[in-house]
Design a protein around this motif. Structure first.
Motif, PDB file in Angstrom:
ATOM      1  N   ILE A   1      52.442  -7.271  54.290  1.00 41.13           N
ATOM      2  CA  ILE A   1      51.923  -5.909  54.946  1.00 41.13           C
ATOM      3  C   ILE A   1      50.649  -5.462  54.221  1.00 41.13           C
ATOM      4  N   ILE A   2      49.613  -5.353  55.244  1.00 44.19           N
ATOM      5  CA  ILE A   2      48.517  -4.568  54.902  1.00 44.19           C
ATOM      6  C   ILE A   2      48.353  -3.336  55.628  1.00 44.19           C
ATOM      7  N   GLU A   3      48.327  -2.053  55.077  1.00 42.24           N
ATOM      8  CA  GLU A   3      48.041  -0.886  55.771  1.00 42.24           C
ATOM      9  C   GLU A   3      46.571  -0.684  56.033  1.00 42.24           C
ATOM     10  N   GLN A   4      46.285   0.131  56.970  1.00 43.56           N
ATOM     11  CA  GLN A   4      44.644   0.244  57.249  1.00 43.56           C
ATOM     12  C   GLN A   4      44.091   0.923  56.345  1.00 43.56           C
ATOM     13  N   SER A   5      44.729   2.041  55.431  1.00 39.12           N
ATOM     14  CA  SER A   5      43.928   2.706  54.428  1.00 39.12           C
ATOM     15  C   SER A   5      43.603   1.637  53.510  1.00 39.12           C
ATOM     16  N   GLU A   6      44.290   0.455  53.037  1.00 38.28           N
ATOM     17  CA  GLU A   6      44.096  -0.236  51.900  1.00 38.28           C
ATOM     18  C   GLU A   6      43.058  -1.455  52.481  1.00 38.28           C
ATOM     19  N   ALA A   7      43.130  -1.764  53.683  1.00 36.41           N
ATOM     20  CA  ALA A   7      42.109  -2.745  54.280  1.00 36.41           C
ATOM     21  C   ALA A   7      40.870  -1.981  54.288  1.00 36.41           C
ATOM     22  N   ASP A   8      40.805  -0.600  54.383  1.00 38.97           N
ATOM     23  CA  ASP A   8      39.522  -0.086  54.463  1.00 38.97           C
ATOM     24  C   ASP A   8      38.949  -0.072  52.984  1.00 38.97           C
ATOM     25  N   LYS A   9      39.805  -0.015  52.118  1.00 37.25           N
ATOM     26  CA  LYS A   9      39.161   0.075  50.614  1.00 37.25           C
ATOM     27  C   LYS A   9      38.637  -1.528  50.261  1.00 37.25           C
ATOM     28  N   ILE A  10      39.259  -2.454  50.669  1.00 34.70           N
ATOM     29  CA  ILE A  10      38.819  -3.658  50.469  1.00 34.70           C
ATOM     30  C   ILE A  10      37.418  -4.051  51.435  1.00 34.70           C
ATOM     31  N   ASN A  11      37.488  -3.529  52.414  1.00 34.96           N
ATOM     32  CA  ASN A  11      36.251  -3.771  53.395  1.00 34.96           C
ATOM     33  C   ASN A  11      34.876  -3.049  52.600  1.00 34.96           C
ATOM     34  N   ARG A  12      35.330  -1.840  52.327  1.00 31.64           N
ATOM     35  CA  ARG A  12      34.410  -0.920  51.968  1.00 31.64           C
ATOM     36  C   ARG A  12      33.650  -1.336  50.642  1.00 31.64           C
ATOM     37  N   THR A  13      34.494  -1.930  49.885  1.00 33.36           N
ATOM     38  CA  THR A  13      34.107  -2.664  48.668  1.00 33.36           C
ATOM     39  C   THR A  13      32.867  -3.763  48.744  1.00 33.36           C
ATOM     40  N   HIS A  14      33.313  -4.599  49.814  1.00 33.14           N
ATOM     41  CA  HIS A  14      32.431  -5.573  50.029  1.00 33.14           C
ATOM     42  C   HIS A  14      31.040  -5.162  50.775  1.00 33.14           C
ATOM     43  N   ALA A  15      31.314  -4.425  51.698  1.00 34.73           N
ATOM     44  CA  ALA A  15      30.138  -3.617  52.263  1.00 34.73           C
ATOM     45  C   ALA A  15      29.371  -3.047  51.239  1.00 34.73           C
ATOM     46  N   GLU A  16      29.709  -2.473  50.080  1.00 34.06           N
ATOM     47  CA  GLU A  16      28.788  -1.869  49.228  1.00 34.06           C
ATOM     48  C   GLU A  16      28.550  -2.835  48.055  1.00 34.06           C
TER      49      GLU A  16
END
Length: 350
Positions: A230-245
């Motif tokens: 399971i991957i929740e939206q809030s945790e996916a957002d953290k991962i995606n934001r890290t790569h974007a930055e």
């Protein structure tokens, strides 16, 4: 590629039988994934190699006391049951020993009748579906009667049950621990947060398939087990934001790695999702999301050694393992850790 290509010689005395008194006192082998360069540290030193803007991914699954000892009601014979996967409020897929004594309709009693079960089905791989009967709350009954399902290579009795769980374990469902996470303490995780590192929680329930040996000569012919994640939206957002930055996504353990790599889209982004994964990562695999890996030392010729080799190169990994043997590191579940990363832009001597 052949299974024997992932063999290394491990003296049995290096297999850790007990956890250290303090989790983060374990040793840490730093390995540059590109050059193979090695440094010897302790796990608490890892704070020096995590940087503001990174994201640390951890698997918050919780190991349940899934091993039960009972007697067959008809004969009094000893029966061992290992809970693998919950099918309903009363039904579980189980590994039963000895299986030949527990055919459909056979009944088993645990704790002088506090818990009873009946085999209602036998599935393809020989596992049983057992329907349990009990009064009260299942988790309380299991906590009273069950034992932690420590791996077969650990022969000492586990003195403190919580030592086979991470300090952040919260979602019941594993039959084995995500052992790379056993090194983290609450204090060290807080220090990581204070440094500006995001911590993303994912859940993958670890099954006994993690210990299944690769019996095929060619690794491509190995049938990989499935595990629920399971991957929740809030945790996916953290991962995606890290790569974007421009930050790094650093996985604690092969289970966190398998989770995000299973979920990752072709561009490396992570959606909120859940499901079953049987992903088998071995050399030739192109990682979509993970940038660095914290992991324990794994069994020779195992799928986990193959995963690490896919990330850091087979020669680098086996060289690191052989160095760890020479330096008498502690191996497997209660053993020491490695950190595989690209250290070219930051000194390994920080």
């Amino acid at each position: 590629m052949e299974t024997k290509d992932f063999y290394y010689d491990l003296p049995e005395e290096l297999i850790a039988q007990d956890p250290l008194e303090k989790r983060s006192d374990s040793r840490l082998l730093l390995v540059d994934k590109n050059t193979g360069n090695i440094e010897h540290k302790h796990f608490y030193d890892i704070i020096n190699y995590l940087h503001k803007g990174d994201c640390l991914v951890i698997n918050d699954t919780k190991v349940i006391p899934a091993r039960l000892h009972g007697v067959k009601e008809e004969t009094g014979a000893h029966i061992e049951v290992l809970l693998l996967q919950r099918k309903s409020a009363t039904d579980w897929e189980c590994l039963v020993k000895p299986g030949k004594k527990m055919r459909n309709g056979a009944r088993v009693s645990f704790g002088e009748g506090l818990l009873k079960g009946e085999v209602i089905d036998t599935i393809d791989d020989g596992n049983r579906i057992i329907r349990f009967e009990f009064e009260g709350i299942w988790e309380e009954v299991l906590d009273k009667l069950g034992e932690m399902p420590i791996p077969p290579y650990i022969h000492h009795q586990l003195k403190e049950r919580e030592r086979y769980n991470t300090v952040y374990a919260k979602n019941d469902g594993s039959a084995a621990a995500p052992t790379a996470g056993l090194h983290w303490t609450k204090e060290l995780l807080q220090a990581v947060k204070d440094k500006g590192v995001e911590i993303a929680h994912v859940t993958l329930h670890v099954g006994l398939g993690t210990f299944r040996p690769v019996k095929a000569d060619k690794i491509e012919e190995h049938h990989m087990h499935s595990e629920f994640y399971i991957i929740e939206q809030s945790e996916a957002d953290k991962i995606n934001r890290t790569h974007a930055e421009g930050g790094r996504v650093i996985c604690t353990g092969t289970t966190s790695c398998r989770t995000i790599e299973s979920a990752a889209l072709p561009d490396g982004t992570i959606p909120a999702t859940s499901g079953w994964t049987s992903i088998f990562i071995y050399p030739g695999y192109k990682f979509k999301c993970m940038d660095a890996l914290i992991t324990n030392f794994h069994l020779p010729e195992s799928t986990l050694v193959m995963l690490v080799s896919a990330f850091a190169g087979r020669e680098h990994v086996l060289n690191a393992y052989n160095e760890a043997v020479r330096e008498k590191y502690r191996f497997f579940s209660f053993g020491d850790a490695c950190f595989f990363a690209d250290f070219r832009n930051s000194s390994m001597e920080e």
